[in-house]
Enzyme design. Structure first.
Site, short mmCIF file in Angstrom:
data_model
loop_
_atom_site.label_atom_id
_atom_site.label_comp_id
_atom_site.label_asym_id
_atom_site.label_seq_id
_atom_site.Cartn_x
_atom_site.Cartn_y
_atom_site.Cartn_z
N GLU A 267 0.84 -1.20 0.00
CA GLU A 267 0.00 0.00 0.00
C GLU A 267 0.87 1.25 0.00
OE1 GLU A 267 -3.59 1.96 2.73
OE2 GLU A 267 -2.15 0.59 3.66
N LYS A 344 -9.87 0.97 -1.77
CA LYS A 344 -9.92 0.70 -0.35
C LYS A 344 -11.31 1.07 0.15
CE LYS A 344 -7.18 1.36 3.87
NZ LYS A 344 -5.94 1.99 4.42
N CYS A 378 -5.07 -3.13 3.38
CA CYS A 378 -4.71 -2.86 4.77
C CYS A 378 -5.89 -2.94 5.75
CB CYS A 378 -4.03 -1.48 4.84
SG CYS A 378 -3.10 -1.20 6.38
#
Length: 511
Positions: A267, A344, A378
């Protein structure tokens, strides 16, 4: 290559391809000293009639840019001191025998405009797959030595080939074939009439099928064992975008050299590019580097084609033109030339406070040549609903590029990722950045350790960890995962988590 490529396809030749085939062949051999180097339409028709499986093309954006043409012949003929016409027999192809035992390559070429993308290697890999599928002993063909005329006054053909094998001389044909696992069988004299550059010599080359007499696999069949290449990226100062590309391609080349099917970056690994904007606020600086996102996608797509690998680009900031919102996105750049974006979903308080990022709203999986995969970024891995919905769609491998500044943050990502592997009976691969960026606000420290997690059952490691990297050290982690083990687990595991859910009491679905 400046042309943007959207789709690369490997398939069998069809007669409707002839006009494009001829055009690419003429352009490929325009500098050769042998005249009329293209196949007539009736010759191609004849080839397709007697052996359609052996005629393979590379198609880029619906244009035929290369081909590999083959016959099946007896090994005795292929290994004899023969000439090209002994094989093609005035384009009648009488040497072809359905019960022959070797695959003989009669032609291969790539349009010069598309060279440099390693498409020729794909053609040879397809030939190898075909050889295994048909359970043939080997692939044999005679390669020209077009560079020999520069050395013929001082070296015999044998001496020339020795120097090529020892890398003292580079020969565009033979050097490539040696690196492609072909070995030299003999030197042929007067093999191809009028080949003055090769001084009328050719080299008989062979690739042995080590799976001969074993159960073959189909060309382009879905893989059972998939190789993952995870890049644990060191944050470092970068002077410009080209320097970033050089560092990224170094790792792509490294993991593809080990025949990895995927390369996964962390990321926000492009954060070093914010150093030039450190005088701005954090939100202004990250919007400046969002201007690099599309050029990066385009370049990584080119890397995916050139290195024949699927690339997960970690993530980077993306300013959407439609809603003018900033998102944290990445791209799956496939080796077939296509690419897809993922966003995300869950944004951390830090990302929202300092950068003003927004969360995406699409939950999706991706079909690849190695099965169905999921990609979440993440913080997303800490929400089990996402990966459960992906598992319901058939996901077998979940990739989690992450960026954590402290060991506490990493522990959350790691433990949640391992839980996702167990509860969804899939593989989970995580990778992050390491090191420090003292000249970039809000990105100064990182902690990371790449790893691949498995379900917990007898076919897998007892601790559910297939492999892990050294913490806080720049490196690659290359891991094989067997998808057949997942199929066995789903049906015959000690516990069957996916099958044993009480959907009569509860259910989960995306809105």
């Amino acid at each position: 290559m400046e042309r943007e490529i959207n789709k690369v396809e490997l398939r069998n030749l069809e007669i409707e391809d002839y006009i494009e085939l001829k055009k690419s062949m003429v352009e490929s051999y325009v500098d050769e000293d042998v005249e009329d180097l293209y196949w007539k339409k009736e010759e191609i028709k004849r080839l397709l009639k007697i052996f359609p499986e052996g005629q393979i093309v590379i198609v880029v954006d619906d244009v035929v840019v290369g081909a590999a043409l083959s016959l099946i012949v007896d090994e005795t003929l292929a290994l004899s001191n023969h000439k090209y016409n002994d094989i093609v027999t005035d384009s009648k192809f009488k040497s072809h025998k359905e019960d022959g035992d070797v695959l003989y390559g009669i032609d291969v070429f790539i349009n010069p405009e598309y060279r440099g993308l390693r498409l020729g290697r794909r053609l040879y890999d397809a030939r190898k797959e075909l050889c295994e599928t048909l359970n043939l002993k080997s692939i044999i063909f005679a390669g020209r030595i077009p560079n020999y005329h520069n050395y013929s006054s001082e070296l015999t053909p044998k001496q020339y080939l020795e120097k090529v094998k020892n890398t003292e001389i580079h020969d565009s044909v033979i050097s490539f074939q040696i690196n492609n696992d072909f070995h030299i069988k003999r030197i042929l004299r007067n093999y191809l009439e009028g080949d003055h550059s090769s001084k009328d010599y050719a080299v008989l080359l062979e690739w042995n099928n080590i799976s001969y007499e074993k159960t073959p696999t189909l060309i382009n069949a879905k893989k059972s064992v998939v190789r993952l290449g995870l890049i644990q990226w060191q944050m470092r100062s970068l002077n410009n975008l080209e320097e970033f590309f050089d560092q990224a391609e170094f790792f792509i080349d490294a993991v593809s050299g080990y025949e990895s099917d995927f390369a996964c970056f962390p990321e926000l690994f492009i954060a070093p590019l914010m150093a030039d904007y450190n005088h701005m606020t954090e939100s202004e600086a990250i919007r400046e580097i969002s201007k690099f996102t599309e050029p990066i996608r385009k370049k990584f797509q080119e890397f995916a084609i050139a290195h024949n690998i699927n690339i997960i680009t970690g993530s980077m900031p993306y300013l959407d033109d439609e809603d003018e919102m900033l998102y944290n996105v990445g791209f799956l750049c496939k080796r077939d030339g296509s690419s897809e974006m993922y966003r995300k979903i869950h944004i951390t308080p830090n990302e929202r406070m300092y950068w003003g990022m927004q969360g995406g709203n699409v939950i999706q999986t991706f079909d690849t040549d190695c099965g169905k995969i999921g990609i979440i970024i993440c913080y997303d891995v800490e929400f089990p609903e996402l990966s459960r919905l992906m598992a319901d769609q058939g996901m077998e491998i979940l990739f989690v590029p992450y960026l954590t500044d402290t060991q506490n943050g990493y522990t959350r990502v790691r433990n949640c990722a391992q839980a996702r592997a167990i509860e969804n009976e899939c593989y989970v691969a995580i990778t992050g950045c390491v090191g420090n960026l003292p000249k970039v606000n809000n990105m100064d420290i990182q902690f990371g350790q790449a790893a691949v997690f498995t379900p917990s059952d007898f076919a897998f490691p007892t601790n559910g960890v297939k492999a892990e990297a050294t913490p806080n050290t720049e490196m690659t982690l290359i891991v094989d995962v067997d998808l057949n083990l997942l199929k066995e687990l789903h049906e015959h595991g000690s516990v069957r988590i996916k099958k044993d859910r009480r959907t009569d009491l509860y259910n989960l679905k995306a809105k």
